[in-house]
Design a protein around this motif. Structure first.
Motif, mmCIF file in Angstrom:
data_model
loop_
_atom_site.group_PDB
_atom_site.id
_atom_site.type_symbol
_atom_site.label_atom_id
_atom_site.label_comp_id
_atom_site.label_asym_id
_atom_site.label_seq_id
_atom_site.Cartn_x
_atom_site.Cartn_y
_atom_site.Cartn_z
ATOM 1 N N ALA A 220 0.825 -1.210 0.000
ATOM 2 C CA ALA A 220 0.000 0.000 0.000
ATOM 3 C C ALA A 220 0.856 1.256 0.000
ATOM 4 O O ALA A 220 0.430 2.320 -0.456
ATOM 5 C CB ALA A 220 -0.928 0.007 1.214
ATOM 6 N N SER A 221 2.097 1.151 0.522
ATOM 7 C CA SER A 221 2.978 2.323 0.618
ATOM 8 C C SER A 221 3.814 2.537 -0.635
ATOM 9 O O SER A 221 4.500 3.555 -0.763
ATOM 10 C CB SER A 221 3.921 2.163 1.823
ATOM 11 N N LEU A 222 3.781 1.594 -1.583
ATOM 12 C CA LEU A 222 4.560 1.735 -2.805
ATOM 13 C C LEU A 222 3.948 2.801 -3.711
ATOM 14 O O LEU A 222 2.750 3.079 -3.642
ATOM 15 C CB LEU A 222 4.624 0.400 -3.553
ATOM 16 N N SER A 223 4.770 3.365 -4.561
ATOM 17 C CA SER A 223 4.291 4.357 -5.528
ATOM 18 C C SER A 223 4.107 3.666 -6.871
ATOM 19 O O SER A 223 5.073 3.362 -7.564
ATOM 20 C CB SER A 223 5.306 5.504 -5.654
ATOM 21 N N VAL A 228 0.523 -0.612 -14.605
ATOM 22 C CA VAL A 228 -0.385 -1.733 -14.795
ATOM 23 C C VAL A 228 0.198 -2.912 -14.031
ATOM 24 O O VAL A 228 1.380 -3.243 -14.167
ATOM 25 C CB VAL A 228 -0.544 -2.091 -16.284
ATOM 26 N N LEU A 229 -0.637 -3.538 -13.214
ATOM 27 C CA LEU A 229 -0.188 -4.649 -12.380
ATOM 28 C C LEU A 229 -0.978 -5.903 -12.722
ATOM 29 O O LEU A 229 -2.174 -5.826 -12.993
ATOM 30 C CB LEU A 229 -0.370 -4.301 -10.904
ATOM 31 N N VAL A 230 -0.309 -7.044 -12.692
ATOM 32 C CA VAL A 230 -0.976 -8.338 -12.813
ATOM 33 C C VAL A 230 -0.826 -9.042 -11.473
ATOM 34 O O VAL A 230 0.297 -9.254 -10.995
ATOM 35 C CB VAL A 230 -0.382 -9.192 -13.941
ATOM 36 N N ASP A 231 -1.950 -9.366 -10.848
ATOM 37 C CA ASP A 231 -1.955 -10.115 -9.590
ATOM 38 C C ASP A 231 -2.359 -11.543 -9.934
ATOM 39 O O ASP A 231 -3.519 -11.820 -10.217
ATOM 40 C CB ASP A 231 -2.945 -9.482 -8.605
ATOM 41 N N GLY A 237 -8.833 -10.266 -2.975
ATOM 42 C CA GLY A 237 -8.291 -8.923 -3.189
ATOM 43 C C GLY A 237 -7.279 -8.506 -2.150
ATOM 44 O O GLY A 237 -7.028 -7.321 -1.967
ATOM 45 N N TYR A 238 -6.646 -9.498 -1.470
ATOM 46 C CA TYR A 238 -5.706 -9.208 -0.384
ATOM 47 C C TYR A 238 -4.694 -8.135 -0.776
ATOM 48 O O TYR A 238 -4.446 -7.183 -0.035
ATOM 49 C CB TYR A 238 -4.926 -10.468 0.005
ATOM 50 N N PHE A 239 -4.082 -8.284 -1.973
ATOM 51 C CA PHE A 239 -3.081 -7.333 -2.431
ATOM 52 C C PHE A 239 -3.595 -6.476 -3.591
ATOM 53 O O PHE A 239 -3.160 -5.343 -3.765
ATOM 54 C CB PHE A 239 -1.811 -8.074 -2.846
ATOM 55 N N THR A 240 -4.536 -7.007 -4.363
ATOM 56 C CA THR A 240 -5.128 -6.215 -5.451
ATOM 57 C C THR A 240 -5.676 -4.896 -4.922
ATOM 58 O O THR A 240 -5.432 -3.824 -5.497
ATOM 59 C CB THR A 240 -6.265 -7.011 -6.121
ATOM 60 N N LEU A 241 -6.398 -4.951 -3.815
ATOM 61 C CA LEU A 241 -7.037 -3.746 -3.280
ATOM 62 C C LEU A 241 -6.031 -2.731 -2.739
ATOM 63 O O LEU A 241 -6.150 -1.537 -3.040
ATOM 64 C CB LEU A 241 -8.073 -4.121 -2.226
ATOM 65 N N ALA A 247 -1.779 2.398 -3.296
ATOM 66 C CA ALA A 247 -0.552 2.558 -4.086
ATOM 67 C C ALA A 247 -0.793 3.284 -5.399
ATOM 68 O O ALA A 247 0.158 3.722 -6.047
ATOM 69 C CB ALA A 247 0.079 1.186 -4.354
ATOM 70 N N GLY A 248 -2.051 3.407 -5.796
ATOM 71 C CA GLY A 248 -2.394 4.218 -6.962
ATOM 72 C C GLY A 248 -2.152 3.554 -8.305
ATOM 73 O O GLY A 248 -1.959 4.249 -9.311
ATOM 74 N N ALA A 249 -2.139 2.222 -8.350
ATOM 75 C CA ALA A 249 -1.965 1.537 -9.633
ATOM 76 C C ALA A 249 -3.052 1.983 -10.606
ATOM 77 O O ALA A 249 -4.215 2.150 -10.227
ATOM 78 C CB ALA A 249 -2.022 0.027 -9.435
#
Length: 439
Positions: A220-223, A228-231, A237-241, A247-249
């Protein structure tokens, strides 16, 4: 006498005149029917309500109170919609309150309380909304069976919830379906709020690991603005959300093959207002048709996400590459060569490590991620050994997929939690960039 329309959270009480309160109290205590968790209350009409255990008070006790204990007394049942905890209950820990209430209730049913039953009470649990998830190793003694289902109502009331479930071992079915049995209540849907993000899911069908909180906070703290991210293992949605909300993806492709998790994921994207920035890919991610699209890939599967490595290399942008977040359980037995741990057994929830990051400094390191503080002391040798092995294998896969050499760089090794004795859940942040063509 049964009370009609009992309200959730209400406590049954027997009502009488103030002058008969002591006689009623003595009788109810002797019969082990008095609810000591809640205070005796004065009613608006001047009568007194004494809380009792269970859903009602049997007719024989009401008759005994009217005719023998306090002849001529008013004796009727009511519900206390907002019961006030007693001083004794306020001073007890939840575990103490559970032991006190269950032992009293059991003995009131003619069953002798024993050391075996006390040892069989739950030592830990997890609370989701008004549902309590008990550990698998409690209430195993044969004596409990004859006390169901009223037993579960007593347990729930003692711990201040309305629903109960008990977990088993995670099914080895690829979707990590939890073997959870609902003991009290008509459904297992709950809501959990984590770092301002709402997660709704069915505890009988989906997992939620509290031990991964450090990693959810970290991503969540990453910029990730514009990325575009692939989960590859999205779950609910543990990390997707966190990637979308904090993180503003720009966009996330979320892959998941558990249909129950997909239902929860769709719900969670909607309630967190990010559904328009995510596409769900239902099914086996090894058959994913995407390629040349991702700035970042999350591989959040343990004990190993190795089966997703080839796809992760496939979806990275061919022109600029990106970052892989690779989760892994790493064994750290002294004097033993490292190898991927097996997948048997239920994930153990233990206290996570402090939220610190082990960084590998290098001349060519980019500043795309500024992870955090250095962890005091060196990472375990086994972590580094596994990370270096993974880096070598990923580089080979990238060349295989894209037909040209790629450069890889270990950015971080992030400890998440202890998964089991001598087994650590870690995350490797690996930067992958195509080598420039010469000539």
């Amino acid at each position: 006498m049964e009370l009609e329309g009992r309200k959730p959270g209400a406590v049954v009480a027997v009502v009488t005149e103030p002058r008969f309160t002591q006689q009623y109290r003595v009788y109810l205590e002797k019969q082990q029917l008095l609810d000591r968790r809640h205070r005796v209350e004065k009613m608006p009409d001047g009568t007194v309500a004494l809380p009792v255990l269970g859903k009602t008070l049997p007719d024989q006790h009401l008759k005994e109170l009217r005719t023998r204990v306090a002849p001529g007394s008013t004796c009727m049942l009511t519900q206390l919609l907002h019961p006030v905890p007693s001083k004794a209950a306020q001073g007890c820990s939840p575990a103490q309150r559970l032991r006190l209430e269950v032992s009293r209730w059991v003995e009131g049913r003619g069953v002798t309380w024993s050391a075996e039953l006390e040892a069989d009470l739950p030592k830990s649990w997890k609370r989701h909304d008004n549902l309590l998830l008990l550990s698998e190793d409690c209430f195993q003694a044969k004596q409990w069976k004859s006390l169901e289902p009223e037993l579960w109502e007593t347990v729930a009331a003692a711990l201040g919830v309305q629903r109960l479930a008990r977990r088993g071992r995670v099914s080895p079915d690829g979707t990590r379906t939890p073997a959870v049995t609902l003991l009290l209540g008509d459904h297992g849907w709950v809501e959990h709020v984590d770092n301002g993000i709402r997660y709704k899911f069915d505890v009988t069908q989906c997992m939620f690991s509290f031990g991964n909180i450090t990693e959810r906070l970290r991503v969540a703290s990453l910029s990730c603005a514009g990325e575009v991210l692939v989960d590859l293992y999205a779950g609910i949605g543990y990390f997707t959300l966190p990637f979308l909300v904090h993180a503003g993806a720009a966009f996330v492709h979320a892959c998941e093959w558990n249909p129950h998790a997909v239902v929860a994921l769709r719900t969670n994207l909607e309630i967190n207002g990010v559904a328009d920035r995510c596409q769900i890919h239902f099914g086996d991610n090894r058959k994913l048709k995407l390629s040349n699209i991702a700035d970042r890939v999350n591989l959040g599967l343990i004990p190993s996400s190795e089966e997703g490595w080839l796809v992760a290399c496939q979806v990275l942008r061919q022109d600029a590459g990106g970052i892989l977040h690779i989760h892994q359980n790493v064994e750290s037995f002294p004097g033993k060569n490292i190898q991927p741990p097996g997948s048997s057994g239920m994930e153990e929830e233990r206290w996570p490590y402090p939220q610190q990051i082990i960084s590998k400094q290098g001349k060519n390191r980019t500043t795309r991620d500024s992870g955090g503080e250095m962890l005091a002391g060196a990472p375990k040798p086994e972590w580094k050994k596994w990370a270096e092995s993974a880096e070598t294998r990923i580089a080979a896969l990238l060349e295989q997929v894209h037909g040209k050499p790629w450069k890889t760089q270990i950015l971080h090794i992030q400890p998440v939690k202890s998964y089991a004795p001598h087994v650590d859940h870690i995350v490797l942040d690996l930067e992958c960039c195509p080598c420039p063509l010469v000539g």
